[in-house]
Design a protein around this motif. Structure first.
Motif: not given
Lengths: 262, 642
Positions: B496, B492-493, B543, B488-490, B485-486
């Motif tokens: 974006q 995805k960010k 970011w 995946e989140v990164r 999950e860690r």
């Protein structure tokens, strides 16, 4: 400098590909060919377009990653260099440059200019090694190896595994690649005990992977960035012939698949 | 991991230096052959350290799963090492010995490495050469058939073994061939084009990794009994370096975030002899091997205003600045010393070439004395490479060279067994911090990578595996899911859609400039503070504005790259904290406030004879832990090459 680039674009292995034309200007003659593509990609990214996929890593001609066919010639117009060592001062201002991936049945396209070269690794896994365990090696100076022999082995060993030889060959043969490895090890005393098995296994693996046969056109040598000589193909043929005879003899004596040197 | 408490126990065996490694090998527990078959080890990276470790572990009977982000394990950046590999063979009978190689390496590292590790490295060095020859590495030979040697910086004996200017390539192909054999035997499962993005820690032990398949974009968790990181160095944090474009800090940095201490991150080696940069388009700096300093002489015109072509400047109007400042070692001083001297000359305005960023490396004397053929045989490929890049023929005009980021002595902290502060996570090769102190000598990285992979790790990991209880864990264990999950989140960010459009490369270049200016060849408190302010705001912009085309579910080189840049943008801050806290000059770490009147570095053994190991704390400044360096066998002295 300004150029018109015709670049092969292909979204995936099973998609249809085609050439797309990109004008590039503001190219400095001190730029490497790949730096020019970097600049194009930066422009494409900012414009929201998909950048051109191509492989590169060390950018000093030794890792064997870069793999472009430039105006029909693997690694471009200079002899003895990889694509990453090609500089724009080599080209005429205003020229149109066509850029394609390696094309061979054994190298399926992954995306754009990136191909899958694992077939070369599988050939190496079939026998491109000396099977000695770590530890227990004798002192390195126990084996005396003449300077000439060592230098010739080094000539063969300098292959970077880029696959340009395959891309240049109309039969997509990997003979020069296999010849380089077989010769490197066959020329050294350490490689002798397994030479019979090695050459047979590697040649069989090459055929299994779908590489074509050698037509003695020598395009491979012409494009090899390490200028590996086709004389090593002759040496490979000799090793293969020798192994075929030895293997026949062996198989009548025993079932051992690991033929030893006779 | 808030629950993880870092303790730095170096685990050095007691007793005389010569006996320590023997004692460790004897006291270590063994894993029986039957049990080895049931034990799985993950190896990440296939350079010298990773390939030699994976093949040896496979040969021992473990199940090995080996990962690399390249299309083939043969492409790791060890392949580009040019000059050679050191070993205390004393084949030249010129006074070399294990003790001397040990001493040279400790001194070369400016007394900031662990004695026991360095001694072991010197002991093993001789076995490495034997092993490589057995694998068919075609080292240079003399006419009589014996192995040839050359000299390298920082030493007065000839102990470097080489294969033309392609030593790293040949050593790596040797290790790769051993790996091929183990793949063929089914002992090693090779996963190329797969990038490690996180570590899975279960009950405080490293039990696996999360990887991304770079062709399909698929994320997956892989579990094992132990994890070995052999993921190289982070010189690319400077944007321009001699490293390959793919080299990155991601694997070690993400392990740091899971509890592995990071040691001496600011110890970064700037190599003196690279081809000077020419423009903003430049993607990398090309190294000219240190072996060139055997025969080439560094100089600049005495007068800064002298704009004559080099060949027209008579010897009396040349400043051979290394020979002048360091008469005993001359052009063969260690890298940090040479780089600083070159920088000092250029800062004085005496540099040559575009922008005054360069000094001459001149071969005319050796060509006159020994003939052009001798020079061509020794360095032919380097001269060719130089001509291709610069368009100049170095047989006729001197080369121009300038320092470039090259190697990182810093890395994940490991004990004598090469285990990090996360039990079960081993770190080998350039990725660890262990053997080179504050400066690495030439031809020592190949030695260390192979020592770790062939000879040290296979023993020490056995002891760990024999003494630890590792209950089987399913691949969907909650720790695996959390790690996935860690990642995946990164990812995805990163993909974006963003408001503004700026590429990852432009951020990387900006970061590189900050570090080169403030945390490069010379550092000062004010500059480092400025960097520590600039980096977080650059990261914020990254970011907010970075644009990554395409999706995470496909072959996407820009996504791979942006992820690595994102990690560099965090890691750079750790480097600056480390450089700021170390109020002394040692090795490659030169603090302007701590120098002698002649501009030589001033080390402070009273206060800084320790390894700085940093612990990650989420949202806080990293926490410093110290491993004191006790010198029982050598007396730290002023490191003079004069």
């Amino acid at each position: 400098m300004k150029f018109t680039l015709r670049i092969w674009r292909q979204r995936g292995p099973n998609e249809r590909g085609g050439f797309v034309t990109y004008p590039v200007d503001d190219v400095s003659s001190d730029m490497s060919f790949l730096e020019m593509l970097d600049a194009l990609n930066q422009r494409l990214i900012v414009a929201g377009e998909d950048p051109v996929a191509f492989e590169h890593d060390c950018r000093e001609g030794i890792c064997g990653s870069c793999s472009l066919v430039i105006d029909g010639v693997p690694h471009g117009p200079d002899r003895g260099v990889t694509t990453c060592q090609l500089y724009m001062r080599r080209f005429v201002d205003g020229a149109t440059i066509t850029i394609e991936p390696w094309r061979a049945k054994a190298f399926p396209i992954i995306k754009d200019l990136v191909v899958d070269r694992r077939a070369l690794d599988r050939i190496m896994q079939a026998g491109g090694y000396i099977s000695v365990n770590t530890g227990g090696a004798v002192d390195a100076n126990t084996l005396l190896i003449g300077k000439e022999e060592a230098e010739t082995a080094m000539d063969a060993a300098s292959c970077i595994g880029c696959g340009a030889c395959v891309a240049a060959c109309k039969n997509a043969s990997a003979m020069l690649f296999v010849a380089a490895k077989v010769s490197h090890l066959a020329l050294l005393p350490q490689g002798k005990p397994e030479r019979t098995r090695r050459v047979m296994a590697m040649v069989r693996a090459m055929e299994r992977e779908g590489f074509g046969s050698c037509g003695n056109q020598y395009e491979c040598e012409a494009v090899c960035p390490k200028q590996i000589s086709v004389r090593f193909i002759a040496l490979l043929n000799r090793e293969y012939l020798r192994a075929s005879l030895t293997e026949t003899r062996l198989s009548t004596r025993s079932d051992s698949s690991h033929g030893e040197s006779y | 991991m808030g629950s993880h408490v870092i303790t730095l126990d170096p685990q050095v065996p007691p007793g005389p230096l010569e006996m320590k490694w023997d004692r460790r090998r004897f006291s270590g527990h063994l894993v029986s052959p039957a049990n080895k078959r049931r034990i799985k080890i993950i190896v990440v990276g296939t350079g010298l350290a990773g390939a030699s470790a994976a093949s040896t572990l496979g040969q021992l009977g473990y199940q090995v799963e080996c990962f690399c982000f390249h299309d083939s394990p043969r492409r790791a950046h060890s392949i580009a090492a040019q000059g050679g590999i050191n070993a205390a063979k004393n084949y030249q009978d010129d006074g070399d010995s294990v003790a001397r190689l040990f001493y040279d390496t400790i001194k070369g590292g400016d007394f900031r490495s662990r004695e026991a590790n360095v001694y072991r490295l010197a002991q093993i060095s001789t076995q490495i050469i034997d092993q490589c020859v057995a694998l068919g590495v075609p080292f240079a030979r003399e006419y009589g058939g014996q192995l040839a040697n050359r000299s390298f910086g920082g030493v007065q004996v000839s102990r470097t073994f080489y294969c033309r200017g392609q030593t790293g390539q040949q050593l790596l192909l040797g290790a790769y061939s051993a790996l091929c054999w183990q793949i063929e035997r089914g002992q090693v499962t090779m996963r190329p084009r797969t990038e490690m993005l996180d570590v899975i820690v279960v009950d405080g032990h490293a039990r696996g990794i999360v990887v991304r398949d770079l062709v399909t974009g698929r994320l997956s968790a892989h579990t094992a009994h132990a994890v070995v990181l052999a993921t190289g160095g982070y010189s690319n944090v400077y944007y321009l370096s001699t490293n390959a474009s793919g080299c990155n800090v991601t694997a070690t940095y993400r392990a740091w975030k899971q509890g592995a201490a990071f040691a001496n991150p600011s110890f970064t080696q700037i190599h003196p002899t690279a081809i000077p940069p020419v423009g903003v388009h430049q993607a990398k700096l090309t190294l000219m091997s240190e072996s060139l300093r055997n025969d080439g002489r560094l100089w600049v015109p005495v007068s800064p205003s002298d704009r004559r072509p080099p060949n027209e400047i008579p010897p009396s109007e040349r400043d051979y600045f290394l020979e002048r400042r360091y008469p005993r070692f001359g052009n063969l001083v260690p890298r940090d010393v040479a780089s600083r001297a070159v920088k000092a000359i250029c800062d004085e305005g005496r540099g040559v070439g575009p922008g005054g960023q360069g000094v001459y490396l001149d071969f005319s004397d050796v060509i006159r004395q020994q003939g052009i053929d001798v020079v061509r045989e020794r360095y032919g490929n380097l001269f060719e490479m130089y001509e291709r890049i610069t368009g100049e023929n170095a047989y006729e005009v001197p080369m121009r060279i300038y320092p470039a980021p090259h190697y990182t002595m810093g890395g994940l902290w490991v004990d004598y067994n090469l285990m990090s502060t996360i039990p079960g996570l081993f770190v080998i090769g350039e990725a660890n911090f262990a053997d080179h102190g504050a400066n690495r000598l030439g031809a020592s990285s190949l030695m260390q990578g192979l020592a770790d992979g062939y000879f040290i790790l296979p023993y020490t990991i056995g002891h760990y595996l024999a003494t630890v209880h590792s209950p089987p864990i399913p691949e969907d264990h909650r720790a695996s899911r959390a790690a996935l999950e860690r990642v995946e989140v990164r990812l995805k960010k990163l993909v974006q859609a963003k408001g503004r459009q700026r590429t990852a490369a432009s951020f990387h270049r900006a970061l590189g400039k900050i570090l080169w200016d403030y945390c490069g060849m010379s550092r000062c408190a004010a500059g480092l503070r400025r960097a520590l302010e600039a980096i977080p705001s650059l990261r914020e912009e990254f970011w907010r504005d970075v644009v990554v085309p395409g999706s995470g579910e496909a072959f996407n080189q820009e996504l791979e790259y942006a992820g690595r840049v994102a990690d560099f943008l965090e890691f750079a801050e750790l480097m600056c904290h480390d450089a700021l806290h170390r109020e002394e000059s040692c090795g490659a770490h030169f603090r302007e406030e701590y120098q002698t009147e002649e501009g030589e570095p001033r080390r402070d053994d009273e206060q800084f004879a320790y390894v700085a190991a940093w612990e990650y704390r989420e949202g806080e400044t990293p926490v410093l832990h110290k491993e004191p360096l006790n010198f029982e066998f050598v007396q730290p002295t002023a490191r003079s090459y004069q």
